[in-house]
Write an enzyme that holds these catalytic residues in place. Structure first.
Site, PDB file in Angstrom:
ATOM      1  N   ARG A 175       0.238  -1.176  -0.223  1.00  0.00           N
ATOM      2  CA  ARG A 175      -0.002  -0.235  -0.337  1.00  0.00           C
ATOM      3  C   ARG A 175       1.041   1.189   0.352  1.00  0.00           C
ATOM      4  NH1 ARG A 175      -5.330  -2.033   3.295  1.00  0.00           N
ATOM      5  NH2 ARG A 175      -5.787  -3.465   2.024  1.00  0.00           N
ATOM      6  N   TYR A 227      -6.394  -1.453  -7.279  1.00  0.00           N
ATOM      7  CA  TYR A 227      -5.615  -2.126  -6.347  1.00  0.00           C
ATOM      8  C   TYR A 227      -5.291  -1.957  -5.091  1.00  0.00           C
ATOM      9  CZ  TYR A 227      -0.539  -1.444  -8.940  1.00  0.00           C
ATOM     10  OH  TYR A 227       0.400  -0.639  -9.331  1.00  0.00           O
ATOM     11  N   GLU A 228      -4.559  -2.981  -4.609  1.00  0.00           N
ATOM     12  CA  GLU A 228      -4.571  -2.966  -3.008  1.00  0.00           C
ATOM     13  C   GLU A 228      -5.855  -2.938  -2.078  1.00  0.00           C
ATOM     14  OE1 GLU A 228      -2.341  -4.269  -1.586  1.00  0.00           O
ATOM     15  OE2 GLU A 228      -2.061  -5.090  -3.230  1.00  0.00           O
ATOM     16  N   GLY A 229      -6.279  -2.755  -2.430  1.00  0.00           N
ATOM     17  CA  GLY A 229      -7.625  -2.206  -1.356  1.00  0.00           C
ATOM     18  C   GLY A 229      -7.997  -1.257  -2.407  1.00  0.00           C
ATOM     19  N   GLN A 240     -10.028   2.386   1.234  1.00  0.00           N
ATOM     20  CA  GLN A 240      -8.899   2.216   2.111  1.00  0.00           C
ATOM     21  C   GLN A 240      -9.679   3.273   3.381  1.00  0.00           C
ATOM     22  OE1 GLN A 240      -6.171   1.543   2.242  1.00  0.00           O
ATOM     23  NE2 GLN A 240      -6.240   0.497   0.686  1.00  0.00           N
TER      24      GLN A 240
END
Ligand SMILES: Cc1cc2nc3c(=O)[nH]c(=O)nc-3n(C[C@H](O)[C@H](O)[C@H](O)COP(=O)(O)OP(=O)(O)OC[C@H]3O[C@@H](n4cnc5c(N)ncnc54)[C@H](O)[C@@H]3O)c2cc1C
Length: 595
Positions: A296, A440-442, A447
């Site tokens: 992240r 991506y990555e949440g 977030q």
């Protein structure tokens, strides 16, 4: 063709004059990172980014990756050679402990280097970037045997890493995950299932690919409490470290996508592939979080990196493109028209991006520095404080830097008028590439929820209170200094908005969680503005101290940009506060069928 000049001097200013890296000399690895070593590393990284990676960015976008009939994936022309140079430069392991072949230098340095690599060629930089994330997870959670087996080759770059979470029906909600793991008599597991969207899942840059895979052990509880993490190599590794048979994992297809064409996004099929458990059974998310947190921060850096390279090209173009005359009269009467940089609206655009980039760079370095303290300090209290800070700021860095990073690439593209929309100048590639870090990555909405729903209330609000205290004390202390007033006074107002928003959530979101959900994205951006404002104050303080030291023009530019941020960007905190405190009402009122 776009160009790129690595911001080495700005990074050095931040490390030396703003954050005083030398004050961290008691931490392992920091005494080796003397100012001359840091400068040499950054200059070398900058050169590699400018000379090797930048020219391949366009090639990679045009050619993309190709899946061959046998399931192998070919990367664009020049990538193999560039990756070889990356391996030879030892770039992947600069912050990894020496016992695994790294150089144990501060992670802060890795973050600075990664910004340059991402600006130059984000799709390329994802191959080593994911490897670094996988290394981090293995370092914390793998058994000594697994570490010895996999880490040295990954640190060297002979093997790369991936993270495998997503499945066709399971994205944000990992509790839905179906990939299955069956324990074998020898302690290994057979992994079966399909993962999608796996970055760098298959390619021709390395001899082996080490997949970190989330799966559910037979009989494990449903939901996120039944997920475990496994290491699954593409090629099995023999006891002597040499490569053995192909494992039961293959790339079924690669996605055609909007950007980052040179990074292979793969469907990965696991057909009874042999894997080994990392960490404890059913605690896989916990182990994967190490990789996700690392990633992240890395994804936030991607947002910043694309904003930076887009800005640089827009600024060059604005000085060259002749259109119209300055409102105050011709500035270049000998030319057919003035360059567009004379127009206030063009300046507004460039200043907005610049003010974000310079503070954004400070923010990622400062967050990484906290990470170094959290991982390297021998003082428990210090570690905890830094860890709290990392946890709190990780969703802000990821969400804000990528939302704004994308918006900034669009603004930079706008500077080119129609010439930005066509492919020739490369600006539309930056826009396309900058879109994925928001997802991506949440995804960024997640977030924001992580910040509001998990990070704020965690440990009774300890992290956010520490943050408020730090920024509040700083403002109080610097308010006595007339030269700092133009910066700290607006920051004081913005911090007040953030505190009011936090209090409002405490009073209005417990009983009505939709109030938190509806305000989360605004809260994340409000937080982002405050922390970027804090970074600008720290930068202004250092610039004032350095002004008389032969760096007048650069430091004056810092102070002007700081003022621009305070006057024209920070006031948005009031809008965010207003949106948060109306609650979920009109947002949620319409019934589902009305949409
Ligand atoms: C190019 C690319 C590379 C990728 N690389 C990897 C990789 O290497 N490894 C990997 O495992 N995955 C990877 N992914 C997958 C990526 O992480 C997921 O796409 C992302 O997590 C979102 O999941 P989803 O696409 O299923 O969307 P969904 O989960 O279906 O979400 C759809 C939308 O709904 C919103 N939403 C969902 N749930 C909620 C909620 N509870 N509250 C509020 N909003 C919600 C989301 O924010 C999103 O906007 C990649 C994806 C792409 C496109």
């Amino acid at each position: 063709m776009p160009t790129y000049k690595a911001p080495v001097d700005d990074t050095l200013f931040l490390m030396n004059d703003v954050f005083h890296l030398e004050r961290y000399g008691n931490l392992p690895g920091f005494s080796e990172a003397s100012p001359d070593v840091v400068e040499a590393v950054l200059r070398e990284a900058g050169k590699f980014a400018e000379e090797v990676l930048t020219p391949l960015n366009r090639v990679g976008d045009r050619q993309g990756c190709t899946r061959q009939a046998d399931g192998s994936v070919t990367t664009p022309a020049g990538f193999k050679d560039a990756f070889k140079q990356m391996v030879e430069g030892g770039w992947i392991g600069i912050s990894v402990p020496t016992e695994f072949g790294g150089q144990d230098l501060p992670a802060t340095l890795t973050v600075a280097v990664n910004e340059m690599f991402c600006s130059a060629n984000m799709a390329f930089a994802m191959y080593p970037g994911l490897t670094q994330g996988a290394i981090a997870a293995l370092l914390v959670h793998a058994s000594p045997e697994l570490k010895a087996k996999f880490l040295p080759k990954m640190v060297e770059g002979a093997w790369t890493g991936t993270m495998n979470l997503t499945e066709p029906h399971c994205g944000t909600d990992l509790g839905l995950l179906r990939t299955k793991a069956v324990k074998q008599a020898d302690g290994s597991y057979k992994i079966t299932g399909t993962k999608i969207f796996i970055s760098a899942g298959e390619h021709d840059l390395a001899d082996n690919i080490i997949h970190l895979v989330l799966a559910r052990i037979e009989g494990a509880p449903a939901g996120v409490k039944g997920i475990s993490l496994f290491v699954v190599p593409k090629v099995l590794v023999k006891d002597d470290g040499s490569l053995g048979a192909r494992n039961g994992v293959s790339c079924g297809s690669i996605e055609e996508k909007m950007g980052i064409h040179a990074n292979s996004t793969c469907v990965m099929n696991y057909d009874g592939a042999t894997g080994w458990l990392i960490g404890e059974e059913n605690r896989g998310l916990n182990a994967m979080f190490v990789m996700m947190n690392e990633a992240r921060l890395g994804v936030g850096v991607q947002g910043l990196a694309l904003s930076e390279v887009a800005y640089q090209n827009a600024a060059i173009y604005a000085k060259e493109r002749l259109q119209g005359r300055a409102l105050t009269g011709a500035k270049f009467p000998d030319k057919a028209a003035d360059p567009i940089i004379v127009h206030p609206d063009v300046r507004r655009t460039l200043m907005t991006i610049r003010a974000f980039n310079e503070a954004g760079r400070a923010l990622v370095l400062w967050t990484a520095l906290k990470g170094d303290v959290a991982h390297r300090s021998d003082d428990q209290k210090e570690r905890q404080g830094a860890d709290d800070y990392m946890g709190l700021l990780t969703p802000v860095v990821k969400g804000v830097l990528t939302d704004k990073g994308f918006a900034n690439t669009v603004m930079a593209q706008q500077m080119f008028g129609g010439h930005g929309y066509i492919a020739e100048h490369g600006m539309e590639q930056f826009v396309r590439d900058a879109r994925i870090p928001m997802i991506y990555e949440g995804a960024n909405g997640i977030q924001a929820l992580d910040l509001v729903g998990r990070k704020l209330p965690k440990d009774g609000g300890r992290a956010v209170m520490t943050f408020f205290n730090e920024v509040g004390s700083y403002i109080k202390e610097k308010s006595a200094d007339d030269k700092m007033k133009p910066y700290v006074t607006p920051l004081g107002g913005a911090l007040g908005h953030l505190q009011q928003a936090t209090m409002w959530f405490m009073q209005n979101a417990m009983a009505k969680p939709d109030n938190a959900g509806a305000g989360a994205t605004d809260y994340m951006h409000l937080f982002g503005l405050v922390v970027l404002g804090y970074m600008w104050c720290r930068i202004a303080e250092a610039a004032l101290a350095k002004s008389g030291n032969g760096a007048e023009a650069t430091m004056k530019a810092k102070l002007v940009t700081a003022r621009f941020f305070m006057e024209r960007m920070l006031p948005e905190t009031a809008t965010h506060l207003a949106r948060i405190t109306v609650g979920a009402g009109s947002t949620m009122e319409l019934p589902e069928e009305a949409f």
